[in-house]
Design a protein around this motif. Structure first.
Motif, PDB file in Angstrom:
ATOM      1  N   MET A 160       0.841  -1.199   0.000  1.00 23.11           N
ATOM      2  CA  MET A 160       0.000   0.000   0.000  1.00 23.11           C
ATOM      3  C   MET A 160       0.872   1.243   0.000  1.00 23.11           C
ATOM      4  O   MET A 160       1.777   1.375   0.825  1.00 23.11           O
ATOM      5  N   ARG A 161       0.592   2.133  -0.954  1.00 23.90           N
ATOM      6  CA  ARG A 161       1.351   3.387  -1.014  1.00 23.90           C
ATOM      7  C   ARG A 161       0.686   4.406  -0.098  1.00 23.90           C
ATOM      8  O   ARG A 161      -0.508   4.684  -0.232  1.00 23.90           O
ATOM      9  N   VAL A 162       1.476   4.959   0.807  1.00 23.16           N
ATOM     10  CA  VAL A 162       0.954   5.891   1.810  1.00 23.16           C
ATOM     11  C   VAL A 162       1.624   7.244   1.624  1.00 23.16           C
ATOM     12  O   VAL A 162       2.848   7.320   1.514  1.00 23.16           O
TER      13      VAL A 162
ATOM     14  N   ASP B  95       3.789  -3.883   4.568  1.00 27.59           N
ATOM     15  CA  ASP B  95       2.764  -3.635   3.557  1.00 27.59           C
ATOM     16  C   ASP B  95       2.667  -2.160   3.170  1.00 27.59           C
ATOM     17  O   ASP B  95       1.875  -1.803   2.296  1.00 27.59           O
ATOM     18  N   MET B  96       3.407  -1.299   3.852  1.00 32.46           N
ATOM     19  CA  MET B  96       3.256   0.134   3.590  1.00 32.46           C
ATOM     20  C   MET B  96       4.535   0.727   3.009  1.00 32.46           C
ATOM     21  O   MET B  96       5.626   0.528   3.535  1.00 32.46           O
ATOM     22  N   GLN B  97       4.346   1.448   1.916  1.00 33.29           N
ATOM     23  CA  GLN B  97       5.451   2.171   1.287  1.00 33.29           C
ATOM     24  C   GLN B  97       5.120   3.656   1.453  1.00 33.29           C
ATOM     25  O   GLN B  97       4.118   4.126   0.898  1.00 33.29           O
ATOM     26  N   VAL B  98       5.940   4.358   2.231  1.00 35.84           N
ATOM     27  CA  VAL B  98       5.549   5.694   2.689  1.00 35.84           C
ATOM     28  C   VAL B  98       6.337   6.784   1.969  1.00 35.84           C
ATOM     29  O   VAL B  98       7.569   6.751   1.940  1.00 35.84           O
ATOM     30  N   ASP B  99       5.624   7.740   1.391  1.00 34.34           N
ATOM     31  CA  ASP B  99       6.231   8.944   0.827  1.00 34.34           C
ATOM     32  C   ASP B  99       5.884  10.122   1.728  1.00 34.34           C
ATOM     33  O   ASP B  99       4.731  10.254   2.161  1.00 34.34           O
ATOM     34  N   VAL B 100       6.874  10.987   1.973  1.00 33.90           N
ATOM     35  CA  VAL B 100       6.646  12.154   2.818  1.00 33.90           C
ATOM     36  C   VAL B 100       6.662  13.419   1.963  1.00 33.90           C
ATOM     37  O   VAL B 100       7.644  13.683   1.254  1.00 33.90           O
TER      38      VAL B 100
ATOM     39  N   PRO C 286      -0.456  22.825   4.235  1.00 30.25           N
ATOM     40  CA  PRO C 286      -0.678  21.374   4.276  1.00 30.25           C
ATOM     41  C   PRO C 286      -1.516  20.881   3.088  1.00 30.25           C
ATOM     42  O   PRO C 286      -1.199  19.853   2.482  1.00 30.25           O
ATOM     43  N   ALA C 287      -2.576  21.611   2.753  1.00 29.66           N
ATOM     44  CA  ALA C 287      -3.408  21.183   1.620  1.00 29.66           C
ATOM     45  C   ALA C 287      -2.617  21.254   0.309  1.00 29.66           C
ATOM     46  O   ALA C 287      -2.753  20.379  -0.550  1.00 29.66           O
ATOM     47  N   ASP C 288      -1.760  22.290   0.165  1.00 25.01           N
ATOM     48  CA  ASP C 288      -0.883  22.364  -1.012  1.00 25.01           C
ATOM     49  C   ASP C 288      -0.050  21.092  -1.141  1.00 25.01           C
ATOM     50  O   ASP C 288       0.127  20.567  -2.244  1.00 25.01           O
ATOM     51  N   CYS C 289       0.509  20.650  -0.025  1.00 23.98           N
ATOM     52  CA  CYS C 289       1.409  19.482  -0.046  1.00 23.98           C
ATOM     53  C   CYS C 289       0.694  18.253  -0.593  1.00 23.98           C
ATOM     54  O   CYS C 289       1.252  17.516  -1.414  1.00 23.98           O
ATOM     55  N   VAL C 290      -0.540  18.034  -0.148  1.00 23.76           N
ATOM     56  CA  VAL C 290      -1.271  16.840  -0.577  1.00 23.76           C
ATOM     57  C   VAL C 290      -1.675  16.968  -2.042  1.00 23.76           C
ATOM     58  O   VAL C 290      -1.520  16.035  -2.831  1.00 23.76           O
ATOM     59  N   LYS C 291      -2.170  18.136  -2.430  1.00 24.36           N
ATOM     60  CA  LYS C 291      -2.512  18.378  -3.840  1.00 24.36           C
ATOM     61  C   LYS C 291      -1.305  18.137  -4.743  1.00 24.36           C
ATOM     62  O   LYS C 291      -1.408  17.463  -5.767  1.00 24.36           O
ATOM     63  N   LEU C 292      -0.185  18.744  -4.368  1.00 25.77           N
ATOM     64  CA  LEU C 292       1.025  18.658  -5.192  1.00 25.77           C
ATOM     65  C   LEU C 292       1.531  17.221  -5.244  1.00 25.77           C
ATOM     66  O   LEU C 292       1.909  16.719  -6.309  1.00 25.77           O
ATOM     67  N   ALA C 293       1.526  16.555  -4.102  1.00 26.61           N
ATOM     68  CA  ALA C 293       2.017  15.170  -4.048  1.00 26.61           C
ATOM     69  C   ALA C 293       1.205  14.278  -4.971  1.00 26.61           C
ATOM     70  O   ALA C 293       1.754  13.540  -5.788  1.00 26.61           O
ATOM     71  N   VAL C 294      -0.108  14.358  -4.847  1.00 28.50           N
ATOM     72  CA  VAL C 294      -0.979  13.451  -5.608  1.00 28.50           C
ATOM     73  C   VAL C 294      -0.941  13.782  -7.098  1.00 28.50           C
ATOM     74  O   VAL C 294      -0.906  12.894  -7.947  1.00 28.50           O
ATOM     75  N   ASN C 295      -0.937  15.061  -7.428  1.00 32.34           N
ATOM     76  CA  ASN C 295      -1.065  15.460  -8.833  1.00 32.34           C
ATOM     77  C   ASN C 295       0.259  15.594  -9.578  1.00 32.34           C
ATOM     78  O   ASN C 295       0.259  15.603 -10.809  1.00 32.34           O
ATOM     79  N   ALA C 296       1.372  15.730  -8.846  1.00 31.77           N
ATOM     80  CA  ALA C 296       2.622  16.013  -9.547  1.00 31.77           C
ATOM     81  C   ALA C 296       3.844  15.244  -9.031  1.00 31.77           C
ATOM     82  O   ALA C 296       4.689  14.839  -9.817  1.00 31.77           O
ATOM     83  N   LEU C 297       3.961  15.043  -7.730  1.00 32.87           N
ATOM     84  CA  LEU C 297       5.235  14.533  -7.206  1.00 32.87           C
ATOM     85  C   LEU C 297       5.322  13.016  -7.178  1.00 32.87           C
ATOM     86  O   LEU C 297       6.373  12.450  -7.453  1.00 32.87           O
ATOM     87  N   LEU C 298       4.226  12.360  -6.818  1.00 29.15           N
ATOM     88  CA  LEU C 298       4.305  10.912  -6.589  1.00 29.15           C
ATOM     89  C   LEU C 298       4.124  10.148  -7.904  1.00 29.15           C
ATOM     90  O   LEU C 298       3.298  10.533  -8.743  1.00 29.15           O
ATOM     91  N   PRO C 299       4.889   9.076  -8.075  1.00 27.55           N
ATOM     92  CA  PRO C 299       4.770   8.303  -9.316  1.00 27.55           C
ATOM     93  C   PRO C 299       3.420   7.587  -9.440  1.00 27.55           C
ATOM     94  O   PRO C 299       2.961   7.342 -10.546  1.00 27.55           O
ATOM     95  N   GLU C 300       2.803   7.282  -8.314  1.00 28.98           N
ATOM     96  CA  GLU C 300       1.479   6.634  -8.322  1.00 28.98           C
ATOM     97  C   GLU C 300       0.597   7.320  -7.296  1.00 28.98           C
ATOM     98  O   GLU C 300       1.088   7.892  -6.325  1.00 28.98           O
ATOM     99  N   ARG C 301      -0.713   7.185  -7.491  1.00 33.98           N
ATOM    100  CA  ARG C 301      -1.637   7.738  -6.504  1.00 33.98           C
ATOM    101  C   ARG C 301      -1.469   7.031  -5.173  1.00 33.98           C
ATOM    102  O   ARG C 301      -1.371   5.804  -5.135  1.00 33.98           O
ATOM    103  N   PRO C 302      -1.466   7.766  -4.063  1.00 36.09           N
ATOM    104  CA  PRO C 302      -1.437   7.085  -2.777  1.00 36.09           C
ATOM    105  C   PRO C 302      -2.767   6.359  -2.529  1.00 36.09           C
ATOM    106  O   PRO C 302      -3.815   6.792  -3.006  1.00 36.09           O
ATOM    107  N   GLU C 303      -2.685   5.257  -1.805  1.00 39.01           N
ATOM    108  CA  GLU C 303      -3.899   4.517  -1.451  1.00 39.01           C
ATOM    109  C   GLU C 303      -4.379   4.903  -0.061  1.00 39.01           C
ATOM    110  O   GLU C 303      -5.433   4.445   0.398  1.00 39.01           O
ATOM    111  N   LEU C 304      -3.573   5.735   0.600  1.00 39.94           N
ATOM    112  CA  LEU C 304      -3.908   6.197   1.950  1.00 39.94           C
ATOM    113  C   LEU C 304      -3.142   7.499   2.193  1.00 39.94           C
ATOM    114  O   LEU C 304      -1.970   7.602   1.817  1.00 39.94           O
TER     115      LEU C 304
END
Ligand code: MN
Length: 258
Positions: free
Chosen positions: A1-3, A28-33, A73-91
């Motif tokens: 699970m990508r977190v 089971d957890m692969q964590v991106d910060v 904080p909301a910027d971080c999540v938006k940016l992570a999901v839409n631009a930084l992370l190679p896959e969508r987080p599942e959590l």
């Protein structure tokens, strides 16, 4: 699970590190910060639209490397999901915040906002906060939060689900258990301390707390005060469902023409 792990206390905060250690110890957890560069407590659900979001690779020796964002904080999540992370987080996990986010603090909280942003982006999301104390033990708080997170994931981790988890201040025999409770609506007792700057101009500094609990029934505020972990399901839709029906029955006046 990508977190995706975010927070509002900043990427150097001990609560984030403690949460990272416990989550990433789960095979089971692969964590991106992705977290703010600076303290963003009480940023609520602010987003940045008139400035660039500067990013920096942050290496925490022997623990993790993540992305520090000069944003909310909301910027971080938006940016992570839409631009930084190679896959969508599942959590999405936000925290552990230094300080409880119960009652009206939920509205001011950047910690809850980061999780709410995750929910808006259709990820199951959990905000985790620890009631302030003289010696906050984030490692213990993270160990306590993990089985609560696991239970939430087992029970209902559908897209868009949003949970608020608050841990009580440490003490003998604490926490006593988990209570699923509604959000308190109690007002804060607020004080603005008046001071003067070197030029003699007045300025004000806000402080406040909830005082005695006046909630009817069981709430997040009451549960953590009584030594329990409080878990509250939240939703992004602020509509008051019961009043919506009442208001739809109203007769509205004729509108002026032209
Ligand atoms: Mn904070």
């Amino acid at each position: 699970m990508r977190v995706l792990l975010a927070n509002d206390d900043g990427i150097l905060a001990p609560g984030l590190l403690a949460m990272y250690r416990v989550l990433s110890a789960d095979p089971d957890m692969q964590v991106d910060v992705v977290a703010p560069e600076t303290v963003q407590s009480a940023a609520a659900h602010a987003i940045t639209i008139r400035h660039p979001l500067l990013c920096r690779d942050v290496h925490i020796d022997g623990a993790f490397h993540g992305t520090g964002v000069e944003g909310s904080p909301a910027d971080c999540v938006k940016l992570a999901v839409n631009a930084l992370l190679p896959e969508r987080p599942e959590l999405v996990i936000s925290g552990i915040n230094d300080g409880a986010n119960v009652g009206v603090h939920v509205l001011y909280s950047g910690t809850v906002a980061a999780a709410a942003e995750g929910a808006i982006l259709r990820c199951p999301s959990i905000a985790v906060s620890l009631k302030t104390s003289d010696e906050p033990d984030f490692d213990r708080a993270a160990r306590l939060a993990k089985p609560v997170i696991d239970q939430i994931l087992r029970q209902d981790a559908r897209p868009g689900r949003l949970y608020n988890v608050n841990l009580p201040a440490p003490g003998p025999g604490r926490p006593k258990g988990v209570r699923v409770v509604r959000q308190s609506t109690q007002s804060l007792i607020e004080r603005f301390e008046r001071r003067h700057d070197p030029a003699g101009r007045p300025y004000y500094w806000l402080s406040g707390d909830f005082g005695e609990s006046t909630d009817e029934g069981d709430t997040d505020l009451r549960a953590i005060r009584e030594g329990y972990i409080a878990v509250t399901p939240l939703h992004v839709d602020l509509t008051h469902a019961a009043r919506l029906e009442q208001m739809q029955a109203w007769t509205w006046p004729e509108l002026p023409r032209g």
